[in-house]
Each structure stands twice: as C-alpha cells, then as structure tokens.
Write a protein that holds these residues in place. Structure first.
Motif, PDB file in Angstrom:
ATOM      1  N   ALA A 160       0.842  -1.204   0.000  1.00  0.00           N
ATOM      2  CA  ALA A 160       0.000   0.000   0.000  1.00  0.00           C
ATOM      3  C   ALA A 160       0.876   1.252   0.000  1.00  0.00           C
ATOM      4  O   ALA A 160       0.609   2.219  -0.733  1.00  0.00           O
ATOM      5  CB  ALA A 160      -0.942  -0.009   1.205  1.00  0.00           C
ATOM      6  N   TYR A 175       1.187   4.256  -2.844  1.00  0.00           N
ATOM      7  CA  TYR A 175       1.135   5.680  -2.520  1.00  0.00           C
ATOM      8  C   TYR A 175       2.357   6.394  -3.095  1.00  0.00           C
ATOM      9  O   TYR A 175       2.236   7.454  -3.717  1.00  0.00           O
ATOM     10  CB  TYR A 175       1.076   5.874  -0.998  1.00  0.00           C
ATOM     11  CG  TYR A 175       1.214   7.313  -0.596  1.00  0.00           C
ATOM     12  CD1 TYR A 175       0.090   8.123  -0.459  1.00  0.00           C
ATOM     13  CD2 TYR A 175       2.460   7.889  -0.373  1.00  0.00           C
ATOM     14  CE1 TYR A 175       0.215   9.462  -0.120  1.00  0.00           C
ATOM     15  CE2 TYR A 175       2.596   9.216  -0.040  1.00  0.00           C
ATOM     16  CZ  TYR A 175       1.471   9.999   0.091  1.00  0.00           C
ATOM     17  OH  TYR A 175       1.604  11.325   0.415  1.00  0.00           O
ATOM     18  N   LEU A 208      -6.387   6.380  -1.474  1.00  0.00           N
ATOM     19  CA  LEU A 208      -5.618   5.755  -0.407  1.00  0.00           C
ATOM     20  C   LEU A 208      -5.840   6.398   0.957  1.00  0.00           C
ATOM     21  O   LEU A 208      -5.434   5.845   1.978  1.00  0.00           O
ATOM     22  CB  LEU A 208      -4.123   5.757  -0.755  1.00  0.00           C
ATOM     23  CG  LEU A 208      -3.746   4.775  -1.860  1.00  0.00           C
ATOM     24  CD1 LEU A 208      -2.303   4.982  -2.300  1.00  0.00           C
ATOM     25  CD2 LEU A 208      -3.960   3.337  -1.399  1.00  0.00           C
ATOM     26  N   ARG A 250      -5.985   1.936   4.192  1.00  0.00           N
ATOM     27  CA  ARG A 250      -6.163   3.364   3.975  1.00  0.00           C
ATOM     28  C   ARG A 250      -5.368   4.148   5.006  1.00  0.00           C
ATOM     29  O   ARG A 250      -5.228   3.727   6.160  1.00  0.00           O
ATOM     30  CB  ARG A 250      -7.648   3.769   4.072  1.00  0.00           C
ATOM     31  CG  ARG A 250      -8.535   3.140   3.019  1.00  0.00           C
ATOM     32  CD  ARG A 250      -8.141   3.585   1.615  1.00  0.00           C
ATOM     33  NE  ARG A 250      -8.981   3.046   0.580  1.00  0.00           N
ATOM     34  CZ  ARG A 250      -8.695   1.983  -0.178  1.00  0.00           C
ATOM     35  NH1 ARG A 250      -7.561   1.336   0.004  1.00  0.00           N
ATOM     36  NH2 ARG A 250      -9.522   1.563  -1.109  1.00  0.00           N
TER      37      ARG A 250
END
Length: 133
Positions: free
Chosen positions: A15, A19, A34, A115
C-alpha cells in the motif's frame, strides 16, 4: 497483539509503495483513494493542515496537474500491530533538493483495503544516521 506479522507487513508495504508511485506521478485519483474517506482523517503537510478527507481531496485537486514531486526514499520503517493497523515512516530527499524530509503514515485496514488515517510530512536538516544496537 502480534507485531510485524510478515504477510501484514507485506500488505502495508505494498500500500505504501502504491502511494509512493502515485505521489511521484501526481496520480490524484489514487492518492485520494488511499486516504480513508472520513472526517476523522488528517494530513499535516509542509505548509498545510488538512482535517477530513474532503479537505485533503480539495488540496490535491487544487494543485497544478503538472505538479510532479519526484523524490528518493532514504529510509523506510514499517511496523504493523495485529492484522488491521500499521505505520509507515520514511525519510526522503526531493530531486534537486538538499534538505531531508520525513513522512509518517498511519494505515488502517478498512472494508475497501488499507487506507491512510493520518499523515504528516516535514522537512529538516541533515539526516541523523541510525545507530545499530
């Protein structure tokens, strides 16, 4: 609580890498996606304090579409806490700059995936070398 379950570290790392790629290409759609879509999300930038996903999204939308922020990561430190929470902290240097920056993300697993629930970016002087125990 288990710290740094390998597959969870891998998920948060993936993740974070998504980003980082979106940041370096100014992929606003991915960047917005995100961040947790909540009024509780926060992002402290170098010159802005943004409270809630709406302010974060508006900030990104207000940037010049040609704004590309290329940077090199100097250090990345990811720690996960159980299966649904983690932090990603890094030191970076923007291309052409001499100052080192640092960034911290707090990541939470949601029904949509990992997230960012809180973020902070700042610039500082020379990086402090990490001492090994």
């Amino acid at each position: 609580m288990e710290i740094n379950i390998p597959e969870v570290v891998g998920e948060v790392t993936a993740a974070f890498n998504l980003y980082e790629k979106a940041l370096n290409t100014n992929d606003v759609v991915t960047l917005d996606g995100l961040f947790w879509k909540s009024p509780h999300t926060l992002r402290y930038g170098i010159g802005e304090q943004l409270y809630g996903h709406d302010q974060i999204s508006a900030f990104r939308a207000g940037r010049d579409p040609g704004f590309i922020l290329n940077r090199d990561l100097l250090k990345l430190w990811i720690v996960t806490y159980g299966r649904d929470f983690g932090t990603a902290n890094c030191e970076f240097r923007r291309h052409g700059a001499t100052r080192t920056g640092r960034q911290s993300h707090t990541w939470m697993r949601t029904s949509e995936g990992w997230r960012i629930v809180a973020a902070h970016v700042s610039l500082l002087g020379e990086a402090t070398p990490m001492k090994t125990p």
